[in-house]
Structure formats: structure tokens, C-alpha cells
Motif scaffolding. Structure first.
Motif, mmCIF file in Angstrom:
data_model
loop_
_atom_site.group_PDB
_atom_site.id
_atom_site.type_symbol
_atom_site.label_atom_id
_atom_site.label_comp_id
_atom_site.label_asym_id
_atom_site.label_seq_id
_atom_site.Cartn_x
_atom_site.Cartn_y
_atom_site.Cartn_z
ATOM 1 N N THR A 31 59.521 60.646 23.460
ATOM 2 C CA THR A 31 58.745 59.538 24.026
ATOM 3 C C THR A 31 58.877 58.279 23.168
ATOM 4 O OG1 THR A 31 56.693 60.162 22.867
ATOM 5 C CG2 THR A 31 57.081 61.146 25.028
ATOM 6 N N GLU A 32 59.077 58.458 21.857
ATOM 7 C CA GLU A 32 59.274 57.298 20.990
ATOM 8 C C GLU A 32 60.554 56.549 21.356
ATOM 9 O OE1 GLU A 32 60.514 60.940 18.436
ATOM 10 O OE2 GLU A 32 59.331 60.486 20.217
ATOM 11 N N HIS A 33 61.587 57.317 21.718
ATOM 12 C CA HIS A 33 62.856 56.684 22.104
ATOM 13 C C HIS A 33 62.731 55.999 23.465
ATOM 14 C CE1 HIS A 33 64.057 60.358 19.645
ATOM 15 N NE2 HIS A 33 64.240 59.326 18.839
ATOM 16 N N ARG A 57 57.749 42.826 21.350
ATOM 17 C CA ARG A 57 58.757 43.874 21.118
ATOM 18 C C ARG A 57 58.780 44.252 19.645
ATOM 19 N NH1 ARG A 57 63.810 41.061 22.188
ATOM 20 N NH2 ARG A 57 64.884 43.049 22.369
ATOM 21 N N HIS A 58 58.629 43.264 18.786
ATOM 22 C CA HIS A 58 58.622 43.521 17.343
ATOM 23 C C HIS A 58 57.452 44.424 16.964
ATOM 24 C CE1 HIS A 58 59.059 42.829 13.046
ATOM 25 N NE2 HIS A 58 57.775 42.544 13.003
ATOM 26 N N MET A 63 55.885 49.595 14.757
ATOM 27 C CA MET A 63 54.974 50.730 14.721
ATOM 28 C C MET A 63 55.707 52.048 14.944
ATOM 29 S SD MET A 63 51.270 51.271 16.533
ATOM 30 C CE MET A 63 50.569 50.081 15.397
ATOM 31 N N VAL A 64 56.641 52.067 15.877
ATOM 32 C CA VAL A 64 57.388 53.307 16.125
ATOM 33 C C VAL A 64 58.171 53.711 14.890
ATOM 34 C CG1 VAL A 64 59.266 54.374 17.432
ATOM 35 C CG2 VAL A 64 57.563 52.986 18.623
ATOM 36 N N LEU A 65 58.888 52.767 14.295
ATOM 37 C CA LEU A 65 59.716 53.087 13.129
ATOM 38 C C LEU A 65 58.874 53.417 11.906
ATOM 39 C CD1 LEU A 65 62.570 50.461 13.548
ATOM 40 C CD2 LEU A 65 62.594 52.890 14.113
ATOM 41 N N GLY A 66 57.593 53.035 11.916
ATOM 42 C CA GLY A 66 56.693 53.428 10.835
ATOM 43 C C GLY A 66 56.184 54.849 10.979
ATOM 44 N N LEU A 67 56.344 55.422 12.194
ATOM 45 C CA LEU A 67 55.821 56.760 12.462
ATOM 46 C C LEU A 67 56.889 57.843 12.486
ATOM 47 C CD1 LEU A 67 53.236 55.960 15.309
ATOM 48 C CD2 LEU A 67 52.735 56.517 12.922
ATOM 49 N N VAL A 68 58.120 57.482 12.818
ATOM 50 C CA VAL A 68 59.153 58.504 12.968
ATOM 51 C C VAL A 68 60.029 58.567 11.720
ATOM 52 C CG1 VAL A 68 59.186 58.218 15.467
ATOM 53 C CG2 VAL A 68 60.823 56.950 14.070
ATOM 54 N N LEU A 69 60.559 59.730 11.488
ATOM 55 C CA LEU A 69 61.457 59.941 10.363
ATOM 56 C C LEU A 69 62.898 59.892 10.851
ATOM 57 C CD1 LEU A 69 59.636 62.981 8.697
ATOM 58 C CD2 LEU A 69 59.327 60.556 8.204
ATOM 59 N N VAL A 126 51.435 55.041 20.114
ATOM 60 C CA VAL A 126 51.757 53.663 19.730
ATOM 61 C C VAL A 126 51.122 52.680 20.713
ATOM 62 C CG1 VAL A 126 53.638 51.978 19.560
ATOM 63 C CG2 VAL A 126 53.850 54.219 18.465
ATOM 64 N N LEU A 127 51.269 52.954 22.004
ATOM 65 C CA LEU A 127 50.699 52.061 23.015
ATOM 66 C C LEU A 127 49.184 51.968 22.879
ATOM 67 C CD1 LEU A 127 52.828 53.010 26.158
ATOM 68 C CD2 LEU A 127 52.912 50.867 24.858
#
Length: 210
Positions: A31-33, A57-58, A63-69, A126-127
Motif C-alpha cells: 500500500t505504501e508503493h 506530494r512532498h 512520511m512514507v520514506l520515513g516509515l519504510v525500510l 500515512v493518509l
């Protein structure tokens, strides 16, 4: 609801999601992708809807890139990546959203609603944290209904088989997509990302063994 017409713009978003997964060295489309793929194009009605809520968009990417490895996949599978069960549910919820709104085909707006309504995936988290839950998104969509109608006129190009992985042999090919900007500016996760990942893992174990 295994088959439903999808517009070219949502197919582009799905291929963008695949590319994001490859960049993050993941072996699946989560879902992050899907969320990253939705905000890839500035012209997406999903981006306009989020903008109506004051979300850029930023904001979403950060936020997504702060949560995923970042993963360790070698990406030998190329474009042949499967959807996770949560991503499949998101797409099914997008189909339901299209039916509810009387639309002939699924568009990026419906996928955005599907992500929010799924509730438990990273995309939904995230949303929600950004203030774009299902109720807020519906209000923003109704406000920008003229924009949504523009996307509705995007002629449908046929169904998508949810059981099949994303690949570049569909009607919209990878060659049709613009170059993917380099998303991963770091190779180590943030402290927030580690904490969230640990909490999610603990929650999953609690649900499994309660």
C-alpha cells in the motif's frame, strides 16, 4: 468483483507503484508503493484532491520514506512483482468506490479512497496522519468534482486481474512511463521509522497470539 475497467491514468499510477517498489528493493507492491505511485504525477487528480486538503506530494513521500525500510531484494524478478493482500484489498475497495459514485471505470481518485478505507496498511496510516481520512477525502472530492469528472472521461482500457502480478506486458508499458526520480536518498532508516516498524510488529504479534 475480480474484473473492472481501469482508466489509463490509474494504470500509469500502478506502474509507478511498481517502479517505487523496485527502487526501494522490495519484492512486492504494498500500500505504501500504491500511495507513492499515486502522487508521482503532478497531473493526477489524486494529487489535486490531496492539495485541496493542504497535503503536498512532498509531504506524502517524506512520511512514507520515513516509515519504510529499504529492502535487500536484487530485483531479479524485474517488473514481475506481486500485490500484497492489503494492496489487493485496496484495489477492490477502489472498485467499490467507483461503483458507489456511479463511475464507469476506476480512476486514481478511487484508488486514493481505497487506500484510506483499507485503514491498516502503511498507505492508510500515512493518509490518516496527514489528515486525509475517508471522510476528509470524500469532502475534498465533492469540492473538486469538476476535476474528478475530467478524469472520468479518460476512456477505460479494460480490466486488471488482481491475481496477476504487475508486469510490463499490459496495455500501458513501462516504456510509456516517465523516468522514475531517485526516491531513496538514504540507506539507513530514520529513528521514527524504526519505532513505527517495531510497534507494528508488536501489534501484529499481539493480534496473532491473543
Amino acid at each position: 468483483m475480480s474484473h473492472f475497467d481501469f482508466t489509463p491514468s490509474i494504470r500509469q499510477a500502478l506502474f509507478a507503484a511498481r517502479d517505487c517498489a523496485l527502487e526501494l528493493r522490495h519484492e512486492y507492491v504494498g500500500t505504501e508503493h500504491l500511495l507513492l505511485g499515486l502522487v508521482r504525477s503532478e497531473e493526477s487528480p489524486a494529487v489535486a484532491t490531496l492539495g485541496d486538503l493542504g497535503i503536498s506530494r512532498h509531504d506524502v513521500r517524506t512520511m512514507v520514506l520515513g516509515l519504510v525500510l529499504v529492502g535487500n531484494a536484487t530485483n531479479e524478478a524485474g517488473s514481475d512483482l506481486p500485490y500484497t493482500s492489503r494492496s489487493q484489498k485496496v484495489i477492490e475497495l477502489a472498485m467499490i468506490a467507483a461503483q458507489e459514485r456511479g463511475d464507469a471505470a476506476v480512476s486514481p481518485i478511487h484508488l486514493l479512497l481505497g487506500l484510506a478505507r483499507e485503514e491498516r496498511g502503511i498507505g492508510a496510516q500515512v493518509l490518516t496522519q496527514l489528515g486525509a481520512g475517508p471522510a476528509e477525502l470524500l469532502a475534498a472530492i465533492d469540492q473538486g468534482d469538476g476535476r474528478e469528472r475530467t478524469d472520468r472521461t479518460d476512456s477505460a482500457v479494460g480490466p486488471i486481474d488482481l491475481a496477476a502480478p504487475l508486469n510490463a506486458t499490459d496495455n500501458v508499458t513501462a516504456a510509456d512511463q516517465p523516468g522514475v526520480p531517485h526516491m531513496v536518498a538514504r540507506t539507513t532508516p530514520s529513528l521514527v521509522g524504526i519505532v513505527v516498524a517495531v510497534l507494528v510488529a508488536i501489534g501484529a504479534l499481539w493480534i496473532l497470539f491473543r
